[in-house]
Design a protein around this motif. Structure first.
Motif, PDB file in Angstrom:
ATOM      1  N   LYS A 114       0.830  -1.207   0.000  1.00  0.00           N
ATOM      2  CA  LYS A 114       0.000   0.000   0.000  1.00  0.00           C
ATOM      3  C   LYS A 114       0.864   1.256   0.000  1.00  0.00           C
ATOM      4  CE  LYS A 114      -3.850  -2.288   2.356  1.00  0.00           C
ATOM      5  NZ  LYS A 114      -4.743  -2.275   3.536  1.00  0.00           N
ATOM      6  N   PRO A 115       0.295   2.391  -0.450  1.00  0.00           N
ATOM      7  CA  PRO A 115       1.068   3.644  -0.478  1.00  0.00           C
ATOM      8  C   PRO A 115       1.548   4.034   0.913  1.00  0.00           C
ATOM      9  CG  PRO A 115      -0.925   3.854  -1.795  1.00  0.00           C
ATOM     10  CD  PRO A 115      -1.046   2.561  -1.049  1.00  0.00           C
ATOM     11  N   ALA A 116       2.795   4.441   1.005  1.00  0.00           N
ATOM     12  CA  ALA A 116       3.374   4.783   2.299  1.00  0.00           C
ATOM     13  C   ALA A 116       2.641   5.942   2.959  1.00  0.00           C
ATOM     14  CB  ALA A 116       4.850   5.123   2.122  1.00  0.00           C
ATOM     15  N   GLN A 117       2.250   6.941   2.188  1.00  0.00           N
ATOM     16  CA  GLN A 117       1.645   8.143   2.746  1.00  0.00           C
ATOM     17  C   GLN A 117       0.393   7.831   3.561  1.00  0.00           C
ATOM     18  OE1 GLN A 117       2.110  11.276   3.185  1.00  0.00           O
ATOM     19  NE2 GLN A 117       3.985  11.688   2.041  1.00  0.00           N
ATOM     20  N   THR A 118      -0.428   6.950   3.054  1.00  0.00           N
ATOM     21  CA  THR A 118      -1.676   6.647   3.758  1.00  0.00           C
ATOM     22  C   THR A 118      -1.497   5.562   4.810  1.00  0.00           C
ATOM     23  OG1 THR A 118      -2.260   5.114   1.963  1.00  0.00           O
ATOM     24  CG2 THR A 118      -3.134   7.360   1.834  1.00  0.00           C
ATOM     25  N   GLU A 119      -0.819   4.493   4.456  1.00  0.00           N
ATOM     26  CA  GLU A 119      -0.701   3.351   5.341  1.00  0.00           C
ATOM     27  C   GLU A 119       0.145   3.665   6.579  1.00  0.00           C
ATOM     28  OE1 GLU A 119      -1.452  -0.416   6.753  1.00  0.00           O
ATOM     29  OE2 GLU A 119      -2.338   0.626   5.031  1.00  0.00           O
ATOM     30  N   LEU A 120       1.269   4.331   6.390  1.00  0.00           N
ATOM     31  CA  LEU A 120       2.189   4.541   7.508  1.00  0.00           C
ATOM     32  C   LEU A 120       1.814   5.732   8.367  1.00  0.00           C
ATOM     33  CD1 LEU A 120       5.591   3.655   5.830  1.00  0.00           C
ATOM     34  CD2 LEU A 120       4.020   2.193   7.112  1.00  0.00           C
ATOM     35  N   ARG A 121       1.157   6.707   7.781  1.00  0.00           N
ATOM     36  CA  ARG A 121       0.697   7.834   8.597  1.00  0.00           C
ATOM     37  C   ARG A 121      -0.303   7.350   9.647  1.00  0.00           C
ATOM     38  NH1 ARG A 121       1.258  13.163   8.136  1.00  0.00           N
ATOM     39  NH2 ARG A 121       2.323  12.906   6.153  1.00  0.00           N
ATOM     40  N   SER A 122      -1.132   6.393   9.261  1.00  0.00           N
ATOM     41  CA  SER A 122      -2.100   5.856  10.221  1.00  0.00           C
ATOM     42  C   SER A 122      -1.390   5.069  11.321  1.00  0.00           C
ATOM     43  CB  SER A 122      -3.112   4.945   9.506  1.00  0.00           C
ATOM     44  OG  SER A 122      -2.480   3.799   8.959  1.00  0.00           O
ATOM     45  N   VAL A 123      -0.252   4.460  11.007  1.00  0.00           N
ATOM     46  CA  VAL A 123       0.529   3.751  12.030  1.00  0.00           C
ATOM     47  C   VAL A 123       1.077   4.744  13.045  1.00  0.00           C
ATOM     48  CG1 VAL A 123       2.577   2.349  12.460  1.00  0.00           C
ATOM     49  CG2 VAL A 123       1.119   1.849  10.495  1.00  0.00           C
ATOM     50  N   ALA A 124       1.587   5.870  12.556  1.00  0.00           N
ATOM     51  CA  ALA A 124       2.110   6.902  13.454  1.00  0.00           C
ATOM     52  C   ALA A 124       1.015   7.409  14.386  1.00  0.00           C
ATOM     53  CB  ALA A 124       2.696   8.053  12.635  1.00  0.00           C
ATOM     54  N   ALA A 125      -0.182   7.638  13.834  1.00  0.00           N
ATOM     55  CA  ALA A 125      -1.307   8.111  14.654  1.00  0.00           C
ATOM     56  C   ALA A 125      -1.699   7.065  15.688  1.00  0.00           C
ATOM     57  CB  ALA A 125      -2.489   8.441  13.751  1.00  0.00           C
ATOM     58  N   ALA A 126      -1.705   5.796  15.272  1.00  0.00           N
ATOM     59  CA  ALA A 126      -2.088   4.722  16.193  1.00  0.00           C
ATOM     60  C   ALA A 126      -1.097   4.614  17.352  1.00  0.00           C
ATOM     61  CB  ALA A 126      -2.160   3.393  15.442  1.00  0.00           C
ATOM     62  N   ASN A 127       0.184   4.851  17.066  1.00  0.00           N
ATOM     63  CA  ASN A 127       1.182   4.774  18.127  1.00  0.00           C
ATOM     64  C   ASN A 127       1.046   5.921  19.116  1.00  0.00           C
ATOM     65  OD1 ASN A 127       3.681   2.667  18.022  1.00  0.00           O
ATOM     66  ND2 ASN A 127       2.681   2.837  16.039  1.00  0.00           N
ATOM     67  N   TRP A 128       0.656   7.109  18.629  1.00  0.00           N
ATOM     68  CA  TRP A 128       0.412   8.198  19.576  1.00  0.00           C
ATOM     69  C   TRP A 128      -0.846   7.928  20.392  1.00  0.00           C
ATOM     70  CZ3 TRP A 128       2.516  11.615  22.383  1.00  0.00           C
ATOM     71  CH2 TRP A 128       1.717  12.537  23.084  1.00  0.00           C
ATOM     72  N   ASN A 129      -1.878   7.381  19.751  1.00  0.00           N
ATOM     73  CA  ASN A 129      -3.104   7.039  20.481  1.00  0.00           C
ATOM     74  C   ASN A 129      -2.819   6.026  21.592  1.00  0.00           C
ATOM     75  OD1 ASN A 129      -4.587   8.745  18.854  1.00  0.00           O
ATOM     76  ND2 ASN A 129      -5.206   7.120  17.430  1.00  0.00           N
ATOM     77  N   ARG A 130      -1.834   5.190  21.355  1.00  0.00           N
ATOM     78  CA  ARG A 130      -1.432   4.217  22.362  1.00  0.00           C
ATOM     79  C   ARG A 130      -0.863   4.925  23.596  1.00  0.00           C
ATOM     80  NH1 ARG A 130       3.402   1.313  22.956  1.00  0.00           N
ATOM     81  NH2 ARG A 130       3.192  -0.724  23.922  1.00  0.00           N
ATOM     82  N   ALA A 133       6.360   5.801  20.119  1.00  0.00           N
ATOM     83  CA  ALA A 133       5.724   6.757  19.213  1.00  0.00           C
ATOM     84  C   ALA A 133       6.768   7.674  18.590  1.00  0.00           C
ATOM     85  CB  ALA A 133       4.680   7.577  19.966  1.00  0.00           C
ATOM     86  N   ARG A 134       7.737   8.067  19.381  1.00  0.00           N
ATOM     87  CA  ARG A 134       8.823   8.921  18.873  1.00  0.00           C
ATOM     88  C   ARG A 134       9.626   8.203  17.803  1.00  0.00           C
ATOM     89  NH1 ARG A 134      14.335   9.842  22.278  1.00  0.00           N
ATOM     90  NH2 ARG A 134      15.602  10.611  20.545  1.00  0.00           N
ATOM     91  N   TYR A 135      10.060   6.964  18.116  1.00  0.00           N
ATOM     92  CA  TYR A 135      10.858   6.208  17.155  1.00  0.00           C
ATOM     93  C   TYR A 135      10.093   5.980  15.860  1.00  0.00           C
ATOM     94  CZ  TYR A 135      14.397   5.033  20.706  1.00  0.00           C
ATOM     95  OH  TYR A 135      15.408   5.074  21.642  1.00  0.00           O
ATOM     96  N   THR A 136       8.801   5.694  15.978  1.00  0.00           N
ATOM     97  CA  THR A 136       7.984   5.459  14.790  1.00  0.00           C
ATOM     98  C   THR A 136       7.918   6.711  13.924  1.00  0.00           C
ATOM     99  OG1 THR A 136       6.632   3.853  15.997  1.00  0.00           O
ATOM    100  CG2 THR A 136       5.711   4.751  13.963  1.00  0.00           C
ATOM    101  N   ALA A 137       7.648   7.843  14.545  1.00  0.00           N
ATOM    102  CA  ALA A 137       7.562   9.096  13.800  1.00  0.00           C
ATOM    103  C   ALA A 137       8.905   9.462  13.175  1.00  0.00           C
ATOM    104  CB  ALA A 137       7.065  10.211  14.707  1.00  0.00           C
TER     105      ALA A 137
END
Length: 492
Positions: A353-369, A400-404
């Protein structure tokens, strides 16, 4: 040991070194005859990683030379006096390439005979840049030895020079017909080792971004291995960070790169092995700074010895345990697994999947955690259990920091801002946690001193200082949390 900064150029046989007058005083040329034997594993594991290990006679720097990659155009060089043996690598150097050789035999794989003409740019007696014009005969050893001849020019920055001067020298060399060499070393030109395998990922995909990041962290971990073995400053910390970043990325991007549970556990083991020495290193420096800030009359008893040399001895013992672990099969198996991870990862559906959409949601999910862990901690009435839960908030913020940070180069500056916000949370909670740990360590050291009949006044003073620092961080956190949540909402 030194840092080698140089530019390499391919030149035709009839090439003439241009006039370098006007850049600095010119000394030379002076001629040398050099003969170098290059050591590697039979399958060229060192050369594939950009590592050079040689025994050279002739010239001004005869001896053994180990060159380790640091960055483009920059290599760390470690030297050892010339030995009689032409077949056995000095143990001190063999130790430093263990992570690359991984138990395979080191043997002579090539020989280079070089007629070198050296010109030096100087300022008085200070060398600035060395220009080496080399005519090379290379022999590759094997079932049928192969001989290759070529000519090349190297411009190396000396201690008194600047990168600006090195660039000007390179410009003149190119204007005279030289071209930048694609080979990082003579050995690479001669052997042409097969490139390390890379994963077939789709450009712009989540898989490309994640695997690229993992590859970079594996290189970072490997590059610190020789430095850790030499107990160089900050090396254990940097290697531990690389292991943590890898483990964090494998957790965060588990839908992109799958089946990594075993590697994660082994990275946890490596982080634990490195952690003991690192923690002692940090706390020793912390106590040393605190003692240095006290008036002399407030420092009583042999506290400086207990918090200095005693902790250093424990740190040195921890280093020995690290070296033992880094020389064992478990470590080599982990390195092999990391190589496979970046060369042929098990990719999930999300990888395409496109990085822009798929990975941005991962970054958001890690902050929500992070926010979830915070809410869970605040819901605990018991203060002691709540503080333990806040440690989980800190760990979530670090992830979350490392992911971002992993995504920022590919997805944009807003991920960099998210990383910074997560780091703010991590740092304040870390300051509190470090203060708590420091108090516990001081209390144990004070009890040992008390049993030895020593004055423990200064221990109590330091405990009070650490308690105040921890309490300030604890009191500051609600404000930092409120500001961070507000700032992150604007990013996500």
């Amino acid at each position: 040991m030194g840092i080698e900064i140089e530019d390499k150029f391919d030149v035709p046989p009839e090439y003439e070194i241009p006039d370098l007058g006007g850049l600095a005083d010119v000394a030379g040329p002076k001629s040398y005859q050099l003969v170098a034997l290059y050591f590697d594993t039979p399958d060229l594991r060192l050369a594939a990683r950009g590592v050079t290990l040689r025994r050279r006679r002739g010239g001004a720097d005869a001896g053994w030379h180990l060159k380790l990659p640091k960055a483009k155009g920059v290599r760390q060089e470690i030297t050892h006096p010339l030995t009689r043996s032409t077949k056995i690598v000095p143990p001190e150097l063999a130790e430093l390439v263990r992570a690359y050789a991984r138990g395979a035999e080191l043997k002579v794989v090539a020989e280079l005979e070089t007629r070198r003409s050296v010109t030096i740019l100087k300022d008085g007696e200070t060398g600035l840049v060395e220009i080496a014009d080399d005519r090379v005969k290379g022999t590759v050893y094997g079932d049928e030895p192969k001989i290759v001849r070529w000519r090349e020019v190297e411009a190396e920055l000396l201690e008194g020079g600047t990168r600006q001067l090195l660039a000007k020298v390179g410009k003149r060399l190119r204007k005279a017909g030289a071209s930048a060499s694609e080979s990082t070393s003579k050995l690479a030109k001669l052997l042409e080792p097969a490139p390390l395998p890379t994963a077939p990922t789709k450009p712009g995909s989540a898989g490309e971004v994640v695997v690229g990041y993992l590859e970079g962290q594996v290189k970072a971990l490997l590059s610190q291995d020789p430095r850790v073995r030499r107990a160089e400053e900050d090396a254990v910390h940097q290697m531990r960070v690389a292991a943590r970043r890898l483990r964090s990325a494998l957790k965060a991007f588990k839908t992109v790169v799958t089946e990594t549970g075993e590697v994660q556990e082994e990275l946890r083991w490596l982080g634990t092995v490195l952690g003991e020495a690192r923690d002692l290193e940090v706390i020793r420096a912390r106590f040393g700074k605190a003692l240095a800030g006290l008036a002399p009359e407030l420092v009583t008893g042999p506290i400086q010895a207990r918090l200095g040399s005693d902790l250093r001895k424990r740190e040195e013992e921890a280093y020995e345990r690290i070296k033992e672990a880094l020389s064992g099969d478990r470590y080599y198996v982990l390195l092999d697994a990391l190589d496979r991870l970046v060369a042929a990862p098990a990719l999930g559906k999300a990888a395409a999947k496109p990085a822009q959409t798929e990975l941005r949601s991962v970054a958001a999910a890690n902050w929500n955690r992070v926010t979830k862990r915070y809410d869970e901690a605040q819901a605990i009435e018991d203060e002691e259990r709540r503080e333990i839960a806040m440690h989980d908030v800190r760990k979530a913020a670090k992830r979350a920091r490392y992911t971002a940070e992993a995504l920022q180069p590919s997805l944009g500056a807003d991920l960099g801002r998210l990383a910074k916000h997560a780091e703010n949370v991590q740092e304040v909670l870390g300051t509190y946690q470090d203060g708590v740990v420091a108090q516990e360590t001081l209390a144990k050291e004070a009890e040992t001193a008390r049993q030895a009949g020593e004055d423990t006044f200064t221990y109590g003073l330091l405990i009070g200082i650490e308690r105040n620092a921890a309490e300030r961080a604890h009191a500051e956190f609600p404000r930092v949390w409120k500001e961070t949540v507000k700032a992150v909402s604007k990013v996500l």
